[in-house]
Design a protein around this motif. Structure first.
Motif, mmCIF file in Angstrom:
data_model
loop_
_atom_site.group_PDB
_atom_site.id
_atom_site.type_symbol
_atom_site.label_atom_id
_atom_site.label_comp_id
_atom_site.label_asym_id
_atom_site.label_seq_id
_atom_site.Cartn_x
_atom_site.Cartn_y
_atom_site.Cartn_z
ATOM 1 N N ALA A 112 -23.372 25.379 1.164
ATOM 2 C CA ALA A 112 -24.012 24.864 2.372
ATOM 3 C C ALA A 112 -23.302 25.339 3.623
ATOM 4 O O ALA A 112 -23.932 25.516 4.682
ATOM 5 C CB ALA A 112 -24.039 23.333 2.328
ATOM 6 N N GLY A 113 -21.993 25.578 3.532
ATOM 7 C CA GLY A 113 -21.235 26.014 4.695
ATOM 8 C C GLY A 113 -21.640 27.370 5.216
ATOM 9 O O GLY A 113 -21.530 27.629 6.425
ATOM 10 N N VAL A 114 -22.130 28.254 4.343
ATOM 11 C CA VAL A 114 -22.536 29.581 4.828
ATOM 12 C C VAL A 114 -23.793 29.489 5.684
ATOM 13 O O VAL A 114 -24.073 30.408 6.472
ATOM 14 C CB VAL A 114 -22.752 30.552 3.645
ATOM 15 C CG1 VAL A 114 -21.496 30.682 2.818
ATOM 16 C CG2 VAL A 114 -23.917 30.111 2.772
ATOM 17 N N SER A 135 -12.258 22.360 16.616
ATOM 18 C CA SER A 135 -12.496 22.464 15.173
ATOM 19 C C SER A 135 -12.241 23.870 14.667
ATOM 20 O O SER A 135 -11.752 24.060 13.557
ATOM 21 C CB SER A 135 -13.930 22.046 14.856
ATOM 22 O OG SER A 135 -14.854 22.888 15.531
ATOM 23 N N ALA A 136 -12.566 24.875 15.485
ATOM 24 C CA ALA A 136 -12.264 26.247 15.078
ATOM 25 C C ALA A 136 -10.765 26.471 14.971
ATOM 26 O O ALA A 136 -10.282 27.150 14.069
ATOM 27 C CB ALA A 136 -12.889 27.237 16.077
ATOM 28 N N ASP A 151 -17.615 19.058 8.887
ATOM 29 C CA ASP A 151 -18.951 19.516 9.251
ATOM 30 C C ASP A 151 -19.694 20.073 8.042
ATOM 31 O O ASP A 151 -20.922 20.007 7.975
ATOM 32 C CB ASP A 151 -18.876 20.566 10.362
ATOM 33 C CG ASP A 151 -17.938 21.711 10.013
ATOM 34 O OD1 ASP A 151 -17.016 21.510 9.211
ATOM 35 O OD2 ASP A 151 -18.120 22.820 10.545
ATOM 36 N N PHE A 152 -18.978 20.608 7.052
ATOM 37 C CA PHE A 152 -19.641 21.031 5.825
ATOM 38 C C PHE A 152 -20.124 19.821 5.033
ATOM 39 O O PHE A 152 -21.200 19.850 4.447
ATOM 40 C CB PHE A 152 -18.693 21.858 4.962
ATOM 41 C CG PHE A 152 -18.472 23.263 5.460
ATOM 42 C CD1 PHE A 152 -18.851 23.635 6.732
ATOM 43 C CD2 PHE A 152 -17.879 24.213 4.655
ATOM 44 C CE1 PHE A 152 -18.640 24.923 7.205
ATOM 45 C CE2 PHE A 152 -17.661 25.501 5.100
ATOM 46 C CZ PHE A 152 -18.042 25.862 6.380
ATOM 47 N N ARG A 153 -19.319 18.764 5.017
ATOM 48 C CA ARG A 153 -19.695 17.556 4.278
ATOM 49 C C ARG A 153 -20.835 16.804 4.954
ATOM 50 O O ARG A 153 -21.476 15.952 4.331
ATOM 51 C CB ARG A 153 -18.482 16.638 4.127
ATOM 52 C CG ARG A 153 -17.479 17.118 3.087
ATOM 53 C CD ARG A 153 -16.302 16.178 2.988
ATOM 54 N NE ARG A 153 -15.313 16.424 4.033
ATOM 55 C CZ ARG A 153 -14.605 15.490 4.618
ATOM 56 N NH1 ARG A 153 -14.789 14.221 4.306
ATOM 57 N NH2 ARG A 153 -13.708 15.806 5.524
ATOM 58 N N ALA A 154 -21.087 17.099 6.225
ATOM 59 C CA ALA A 154 -22.171 16.428 6.943
ATOM 60 C C ALA A 154 -23.540 16.988 6.593
ATOM 61 O O ALA A 154 -24.541 16.544 7.161
ATOM 62 C CB ALA A 154 -21.945 16.552 8.456
ATOM 63 N N VAL A 177 -9.536 28.084 2.739
ATOM 64 C CA VAL A 177 -9.877 28.432 4.117
ATOM 65 C C VAL A 177 -10.605 27.293 4.808
ATOM 66 O O VAL A 177 -10.412 27.043 6.007
ATOM 67 C CB VAL A 177 -10.722 29.727 4.121
ATOM 68 C CG1 VAL A 177 -11.413 29.918 5.462
ATOM 69 C CG2 VAL A 177 -9.835 30.932 3.835
ATOM 70 N N VAL A 178 -11.444 26.566 4.070
ATOM 71 C CA VAL A 178 -12.276 25.520 4.678
ATOM 72 C C VAL A 178 -11.688 24.131 4.446
ATOM 73 O O VAL A 178 -12.412 23.131 4.557
ATOM 74 C CB VAL A 178 -13.715 25.585 4.128
ATOM 75 C CG1 VAL A 178 -14.362 26.904 4.489
ATOM 76 C CG2 VAL A 178 -13.734 25.388 2.613
ATOM 77 N N SER A 179 -10.401 24.035 4.152
ATOM 78 C CA SER A 179 -9.777 22.737 3.932
ATOM 79 C C SER A 179 -9.414 22.087 5.255
ATOM 80 O O SER A 179 -9.123 22.766 6.250
ATOM 81 C CB SER A 179 -8.512 22.884 3.084
ATOM 82 O OG SER A 179 -8.827 23.383 1.810
#
Length: 626
Positions: free
Chosen positions: A19-21, A147-148, A468-471, A534-536
């Motif tokens: 979903a993150g992509v 966030s970035a 934001d990925f979990r959202a 990377v997305v942790s």
């Protein structure tokens, strides 16, 4: 090209990265860069995710983004040409019939700001709308500066500063965007426009953005929602030799109990390392007990030699029978063979007693091999009979990749007792908690050379996936939306989507060109990046921290019991081992012999010696005062 199923293909972490992509174009490009552009690098050992579905979704979104970028480019070209044609016509009318108007004259007049040509607008319509799009895109991008910075691993003060600077820059960009947007809307609706093209092309871009975003939302709902992901068919990789090689390499590397490593970062993908602990002790035989008999070493491969069973202790047999002593020296293999049943019983008891995540505990032996070998390089299989590798009809024997099961089995068998500096065998214990959001990994290594026992335990904790990925589930729950709301959203977000797709299209073009021109003879490399890492996030919640600590302590206790059983089973003394364990688990210092004096440890420790008080003949323990 269909994807092979992996044990982590349907995990929650895999779903969130897929979903993150869709949500983060930078992460999408990072996935493609790591898995396609750096084909000389093996992938990191899987830690709860399968990267092949993530790659397939990234390529799928990239192809659709390229289509949207081409449509946007067509709209922009048409917008610009309409401006050029209108200016050309205005110049011809102004200079009179028969005037020789060249394209250079049009370009010069395009930016000179003549009110008779621009109807009072400061810039041509296409340029003015481009300024609106860029200002809105800058405002949107600056809003996520903090966030970035956090996702890039920068310290929290830097992230907070980026939040402040991003908010300020976002306000400035938004002010510019509103100014240009007001001028544009006022110019279009003010009645000075002779043709409707300044209104039609922005509407065409809004339709493209509507189509692109609707396609993305359908993909999230049909394939990546929490309800559909476990059973939905995921997109396939494109056909072609390149993708076939990538699929086969990644599948082999993710399934092998082996990984290559570099000296600067050997444990890629495991997360943050906790406090390691180790101890060394001399192996000393204890006197043989009455009625004690010898049995085979279970670590040597014998299964019926009367050795210690997983449900028995090493000191006595069930039913009060005389105890068995395993013949032969204690080896690292036999020590690990005593630890593994302890962890297996822990998993079984957790599965029977409740819903503790220890019921899914994974235990396997894992090889870390120094880099320098290409991911698909074929090697001779040393010491492993492999009839399948023999060519048909003569010829020399063909080797296998370092990730081939026969090669991995040879490394596991030969390296477990060698105690080498490069090739290392660990017992890897893994717990995927909080739906694979908190991953606890404990690596165990044993040395038994030189009549010494050395135990090394390294805990790691991998933190949750970005918020934001979990959202994505909250976002999917709001779908489907009405066409009125979707149309208004497309009108509002069209300027941002126009710039985003343009940047994505340029990145895709660059990647395609680099893939074609890149030197195929890159030197072999080792895993450098874990997409999961990377997305942790940068921290754990209070409950997650409590659980990770509990898992590590429970696993360490099982490891201690396994080593204790191994020492007893091979007839070694355990007193010194017990002292080491008491010291490490209680935060204390064990002092074997002491005559007079006093010892205190810790920042608040206090000790006093009273002359005339005889020292205790037993060992003295100095407590650590918190």
């Amino acid at each position: 090209m269909s994807l092979p199923e992996h044990r982590y293909s349907r995990t929650e972490a895999t779903r969130l990265l897929c979903a993150g992509v869709y949500q983060d174009a930078g992460f999408r490009r990072r996935v493609i860069e790591e898995l396609l552009d750096h084909r000389e690098r093996p992938v990191a050992a899987p830690n709860g995710i399968d990267v092949l579905p993530v790659l397939s979704h990234a390529l799928r979104v990239t192809r659709q983004e390229a289509r949207a970028a081409l449509l946007m480019l067509g709209a922009w070209v048409g917008f610009f040409l309409s401006d050029v044609i209108m200016f050309w016509d205005s110049l011809s009318d102004r200079w009179g019939d028969g005037a020789d108007v060249h394209f250079s004259d049009v370009v010069l007049a395009f930016f000179e700001g003549d009110d008779r040509l621009t109807d009072g607008m400061p810039l041509p319509w296409s340029v003015l709308y481009a300024m609106v799009c860029l200002a809105l895109w800058f405002a949107h991008t600056a809003r996520g500066g903090g966030s970035a910075a956090r996702s890039a691993g920068l310290p929290d003060p830097v992230a907070k500063a980026a939040d402040g600077a991003g908010s300020l820059f976002s306000l400035v960009a938004a002010a510019f965007a509103l100014f240009y947007w007001w001028r544009y809307v006022f110019g279009v609706l003010g009645g000075g426009v002779q043709t409707p093209y300044p209104l039609l092309f922005p509407l065409a871009m809004a339709l493209i953005a509507w189509w692109y975003q609707t396609w993305q939302r359908k993909g999230l709902c049909r394939r990546l929602s929490r309800w559909t992901f476990p059973t939905a068919t995921q997109p396939e990789l494109p056909a072609g030799h390149l993708y076939e090689r990538v699929r086969d390499d990644v599948r082999r590397e993710q399934e092998a109990a082996l990984t290559l490593y570099g000296d600067d970062s050997p444990f890629v993908g495991l997360g943050e390392q906790g406090t390691p602990w180790s101890f060394a002790m001399e192996l000393r035989k204890r006197p043989r007990q009455a009625g004690e008999t010898d049995s085979a070493d279970p670590g040597s491969g014998s299964t019926d030699g009367g050795g210690v069973l997983p449900h028995q202790t090493a000191g006595t047999d069930e039913g009060g029978a005389p105890p068995h002593r395993i013949s032969g020296p204690l080896t690292a293999d036999s020590a690990l063979s005593m630890i593994e049943p302890q962890l297996t019983r822990l998993r079984e008891s957790a599965a029977l007693s409740g819903r503790d995540r220890l019921r899914d505990l994974e235990v396997e032996r894992f090889v870390y091999l120094p880099g320098g070998v290409a991911r698909d390089e074929e090697l001779e299989i040393g010491g492993v009979p492999d009839p399948a590798a023999a060519p048909h009809g003569g010829g020399q024997r063909r080797g296998r990749s370092v990730y081939d099961p026969a090669q991995v089995a040879a490394h596991l068998r030969e390296a477990v007792d060698e105690g080498g500096e490069g090739r290392r065998v660990f017992l890897r214990v893994r717990v995927g908690a909080w739906h694979e959001q908190v991953v606890v990994t404990v690596l165990v290594r044993v040395h038994t050379q030189g009549r010494m026992l050395m135990l090394e335990v390294l805990p790691f904790v991998l933190r949750p996936v970005r918020r934001d990925f979990r959202a994505v589930d909250t976002f999917v729950d709001k779908l489907p939306e009405t066409w009125v709301r979707a149309a208004l959203r497309a009108l509002r977000q069209a300027p941002v989507v126009a710039v985003d797709t343009g940047i994505g299209g340029l990145a895709t073009l660059r990647s395609t060109l680099m893939t074609g021109w890149k030197d195929s003879e890159e030197p072999p490399d080792v895993p450098r990046v874990s997409l999961r890492e990377v997305v942790s996030t940068q921290g754990l919640s209070a409950f997650q921290r409590m659980d990770s600590t509990r898992y590590v302590k429970t696993i360490q206790e099982r490891i201690v019991n396994g080593v204790r059983e191994a020492l007893k089973a091979h007839g070694y003394r355990t007193e010194e081992f017990e002292q080491h364990v008491y010291q490490l688990s209680g935060g204390s210092v064990f002092i074997k012999d002491m005559s007079g004096g006093a010892v205190a440890t810790g920042s608040h420790g206090h000790a006093a010696h009273h002359a005339g008080t005889p020292p205790s003949p037993s060992a003295t323990r100095a407590n650590h005062t918190p």
